[in-house]
Design an enzyme around this catalytic site. Structure first.
Site, mmCIF file in Angstrom:
data_model
loop_
_atom_site.group_PDB
_atom_site.id
_atom_site.type_symbol
_atom_site.label_atom_id
_atom_site.label_comp_id
_atom_site.label_asym_id
_atom_site.label_seq_id
_atom_site.Cartn_x
_atom_site.Cartn_y
_atom_site.Cartn_z
ATOM 1 N N LYS A 13 0.566 -0.618 -0.258
ATOM 2 C CA LYS A 13 -0.133 -0.041 0.533
ATOM 3 C C LYS A 13 1.520 1.446 0.537
ATOM 4 O O LYS A 13 0.167 2.024 -0.552
ATOM 5 C CB LYS A 13 -1.162 -0.205 1.034
ATOM 6 C CG LYS A 13 -2.234 -1.295 1.451
ATOM 7 C CD LYS A 13 -2.571 -1.275 2.384
ATOM 8 C CE LYS A 13 -1.778 -1.233 4.117
ATOM 9 N NZ LYS A 13 -1.423 -2.009 4.472
ATOM 10 N N ARG A 88 -9.339 0.920 9.037
ATOM 11 C CA ARG A 88 -9.573 -1.328 9.271
ATOM 12 C C ARG A 88 -10.741 -1.508 9.877
ATOM 13 O O ARG A 88 -10.139 -2.226 10.342
ATOM 14 C CB ARG A 88 -7.882 -0.491 9.979
ATOM 15 C CG ARG A 88 -6.618 -0.778 9.355
ATOM 16 C CD ARG A 88 -5.663 -0.680 10.147
ATOM 17 N NE ARG A 88 -4.320 -1.058 9.784
ATOM 18 C CZ ARG A 88 -3.289 -0.577 9.806
ATOM 19 N NH1 ARG A 88 -3.309 0.088 8.397
ATOM 20 N NH2 ARG A 88 -2.427 -1.791 9.426
ATOM 21 N N ARG A 160 11.812 -1.141 10.613
ATOM 22 C CA ARG A 160 10.223 -1.290 11.753
ATOM 23 C C ARG A 160 10.737 -2.004 13.204
ATOM 24 O O ARG A 160 10.452 -3.278 12.916
ATOM 25 C CB ARG A 160 9.320 -1.086 11.235
ATOM 26 C CG ARG A 160 8.925 1.049 10.319
ATOM 27 C CD ARG A 160 7.314 0.392 9.679
ATOM 28 N NE ARG A 160 6.181 0.417 10.078
ATOM 29 C CZ ARG A 160 5.242 -0.159 9.484
ATOM 30 N NH1 ARG A 160 5.178 0.637 8.376
ATOM 31 N NH2 ARG A 160 4.221 -0.539 10.274
ATOM 32 N N ARG A 171 0.332 -8.868 13.535
ATOM 33 C CA ARG A 171 -0.465 -7.898 12.614
ATOM 34 C C ARG A 171 -1.363 -8.787 11.644
ATOM 35 O O ARG A 171 -2.231 -7.815 10.959
ATOM 36 C CB ARG A 171 0.530 -7.070 12.099
ATOM 37 C CG ARG A 171 1.334 -5.890 13.178
ATOM 38 C CD ARG A 171 2.971 -5.980 12.615
ATOM 39 N NE ARG A 171 2.459 -5.129 10.902
ATOM 40 C CZ ARG A 171 3.435 -4.674 10.563
ATOM 41 N NH1 ARG A 171 4.815 -5.095 10.931
ATOM 42 N NH2 ARG A 171 2.986 -4.062 8.880
HETATM 43 P P1 AP5 Z 1 4.791 -1.485 1.614
HETATM 44 O O1 AP5 Z 1 4.525 -0.978 0.388
HETATM 45 O O2 AP5 Z 1 5.569 -1.181 2.866
HETATM 46 O O3 AP5 Z 1 3.290 -2.309 2.215
HETATM 47 P P2 AP5 Z 1 2.536 -1.660 3.245
HETATM 48 O O4 AP5 Z 1 1.229 -3.052 2.322
HETATM 49 O O5 AP5 Z 1 2.112 -0.525 3.400
HETATM 50 O O6 AP5 Z 1 2.993 -2.038 4.631
HETATM 51 P P3 AP5 Z 1 2.511 -1.807 6.416
HETATM 52 O O7 AP5 Z 1 3.240 -2.709 6.790
HETATM 53 O O8 AP5 Z 1 2.615 -0.270 6.304
HETATM 54 O O9 AP5 Z 1 0.740 -1.757 6.414
HETATM 55 P P4 AP5 Z 1 0.414 -2.011 7.589
HETATM 56 O O10 AP5 Z 1 -0.894 -1.743 7.152
HETATM 57 O O11 AP5 Z 1 0.518 -2.940 8.046
HETATM 58 O O12 AP5 Z 1 1.703 -0.418 8.039
HETATM 59 P P5 AP5 Z 1 0.802 0.558 8.648
HETATM 60 O O13 AP5 Z 1 2.117 1.575 8.843
HETATM 61 O O14 AP5 Z 1 -0.602 1.002 7.995
HETATM 62 O O15 AP5 Z 1 5.567 -3.458 1.183
HETATM 63 C C1 AP5 Z 1 5.842 -4.128 1.872
HETATM 64 C C2 AP5 Z 1 6.879 -4.995 1.750
HETATM 65 O O16 AP5 Z 1 7.685 -5.122 0.904
HETATM 66 C C3 AP5 Z 1 8.907 -3.610 1.269
HETATM 67 O O17 AP5 Z 1 9.979 -3.263 1.905
HETATM 68 C C4 AP5 Z 1 8.130 -3.020 -0.191
HETATM 69 O O18 AP5 Z 1 9.516 -3.089 -1.131
HETATM 70 C C5 AP5 Z 1 7.645 -4.783 -0.904
HETATM 71 N N1 AP5 Z 1 6.558 -4.441 -1.762
HETATM 72 C C6 AP5 Z 1 6.249 -3.617 -1.848
HETATM 73 N N2 AP5 Z 1 5.903 -4.434 -3.080
HETATM 74 C C7 AP5 Z 1 5.846 -5.590 -3.628
HETATM 75 C C8 AP5 Z 1 6.159 -6.074 -5.042
HETATM 76 N N3 AP5 Z 1 5.216 -6.032 -5.786
HETATM 77 N N4 AP5 Z 1 6.760 -7.253 -4.520
HETATM 78 C C9 AP5 Z 1 7.570 -7.107 -3.750
HETATM 79 N N5 AP5 Z 1 8.391 -6.166 -3.217
HETATM 80 C C10 AP5 Z 1 7.163 -5.349 -2.771
HETATM 81 O O19 AP5 Z 1 0.262 0.404 10.507
HETATM 82 C C11 AP5 Z 1 1.271 0.512 11.477
HETATM 83 C C12 AP5 Z 1 0.492 0.181 12.751
HETATM 84 O O20 AP5 Z 1 -0.308 1.487 13.074
HETATM 85 C C13 AP5 Z 1 -0.544 -0.965 12.998
HETATM 86 O O21 AP5 Z 1 -0.241 -2.103 13.077
HETATM 87 C C14 AP5 Z 1 -1.623 0.120 13.860
HETATM 88 O O22 AP5 Z 1 -1.578 0.015 15.229
HETATM 89 C C15 AP5 Z 1 -1.298 1.377 13.848
HETATM 90 N N6 AP5 Z 1 -2.288 1.884 12.458
HETATM 91 C C16 AP5 Z 1 -2.524 1.893 11.469
HETATM 92 N N7 AP5 Z 1 -3.527 2.377 10.581
HETATM 93 C C17 AP5 Z 1 -3.841 2.331 11.284
HETATM 94 C C18 AP5 Z 1 -5.832 2.319 11.489
HETATM 95 N N8 AP5 Z 1 -6.805 2.278 10.621
HETATM 96 N N9 AP5 Z 1 -6.227 2.236 12.722
HETATM 97 C C19 AP5 Z 1 -6.096 1.081 14.369
HETATM 98 N N10 AP5 Z 1 -4.677 1.303 14.116
HETATM 99 C C20 AP5 Z 1 -3.801 1.690 13.038
#
Ligand code: AP5
Ligand code: ZN
Length: 215
Positions: A13, A88, A160, A171
């Site tokens: 994402k 979410r 991270r 997660r």
């Molecule tokens: P990446 O693009 O970083 O993936 P992502 O989907 O953004 O993953 P996140 O881990 O950031 O999402 P998340 O939803 O868990 O975390 P968030 O920060 O929102 O890609 C991942 C990896 O794969 C990278 O290394 C990339 O290079 C690689 N990659 C990408 N595309 C690829 C492809 N096509 N092929 C191969 N490799 C690829 O949330 C973190 C925390 O914040 C949560 O756990 C929660 O505690 C809190 N939080 C955030 N939002 C909320 C909410 N709405 N409600 C409650 N708590 C929340």
């Protein structure tokens, strides 16, 4: 227009939002990035969120909704936004719909980037994130040009805290339990567009742009 990127942790994402937000002329709003920024600056919100984030759990809905409401009220979101990581939970989705309707907006397209759970672990354990702006890399799938440094701003890359194996498993479980109901929620509204997130990054980008233009 308002676009919501849906998908499990590690689906890509953040990677895709970075690549398409400018092309679409939409502000990129990442709830995770906003929480991490607050954490870095040790704000009250950051301190409250930290406990949940480090455990791999969701930050409570009231805190999260309030934070996003503040962000979406800024001028750069008046014409639309690309939401990454929010909503979410069903309660967050309801709150978003209400919020947008107060300024005659609505969620117009929800690309769902699907990647099977077994692929997510390798993606997250090999991820490196930029300290300054949160740009993401992968040691195998998308390495930076200079090891340990961000291509865009030269800042240092780090792993991270919540990308440790045990937290990643948590997660993914939390996602399956609390976020997957949104797939049906948006499908019923006729705005869901599934995209195969296992393809190479540039192919996912092409599919996403196609889905959003149709939507
Ligand atoms: P990446 O693009 O970083 O993936 P992502 O989907 O953004 O993953 P996140 O881990 O950031 O999402 P998340 O939803 O868990 O975390 P968030 O920060 O929102 O890609 C991942 C990896 O794969 C990278 O290394 C990339 O290079 C690689 N990659 C990408 N595309 C690829 C492809 N096509 N092929 C191969 N490799 C690829 O949330 C973190 C925390 O914040 C949560 O756990 C929660 O505690 C809190 N939080 C955030 N939002 C909320 C909410 N709405 N409600 C409650 N708590 C929340
Ligand atoms: Zn960077």
């Amino acid at each position: 227009s308002y676009v919501v990127l849906l998908g499990p942790p590690g689906a890509g994402k953040g990677t895709q939002a970075e690549l398409i937000s400018e092309k679409l002329g939409l502000a990129h709003i990442s709830s995770g990035d906003i929480f991490r920024e607050n954490l870095k600056n040790q704000t009250e919100l950051g301190q409250k969120a930290q406990v949940f984030m480090n455990r791999g759990e969701l930050v409570p809905d009231d805190l999260t909704i309030e934070m996003i409401k503040d962000r979406l009220q800024r001028d750069d979101c008046k014409a639309g936004a690309l939401l990454d990581g929010f909503p979410r939970t069903p309660a967050q989705a309801e709150a978003l719909g209400k919020m947008l309707s107060t300024w005659n907006g609505k969620v117009e397209c929800v690309p769902y980037i699907s990647v099977p759970p077994e692929e997510l672990i390798g993606r997250l354990s090999g991820r490196w994130t930029c300290k300054a702006q949160g740009h993401v890399y992968h040691e195998k799938f998308n390495p930076p040009k200079v090891a340990g440094k961000c291509d865009v701003d030269g800042s240092e890359l780090y792993q991270r805290e919540d990308d440790q194996a045990a937290t990643v498993e948590r997660r993914i479980r939390v996602y399956l339990e609390q976020t997957t109901p949104l797939i049906d929620y948006y499908r019923k509204q006729g705005v869901l567009a599934e995209v195969d997130g296992t393809l190479p990054i540039d192919q996912v980008t092409t599919l996403l742009l196609k889905a959003i233009k149709k939507g």
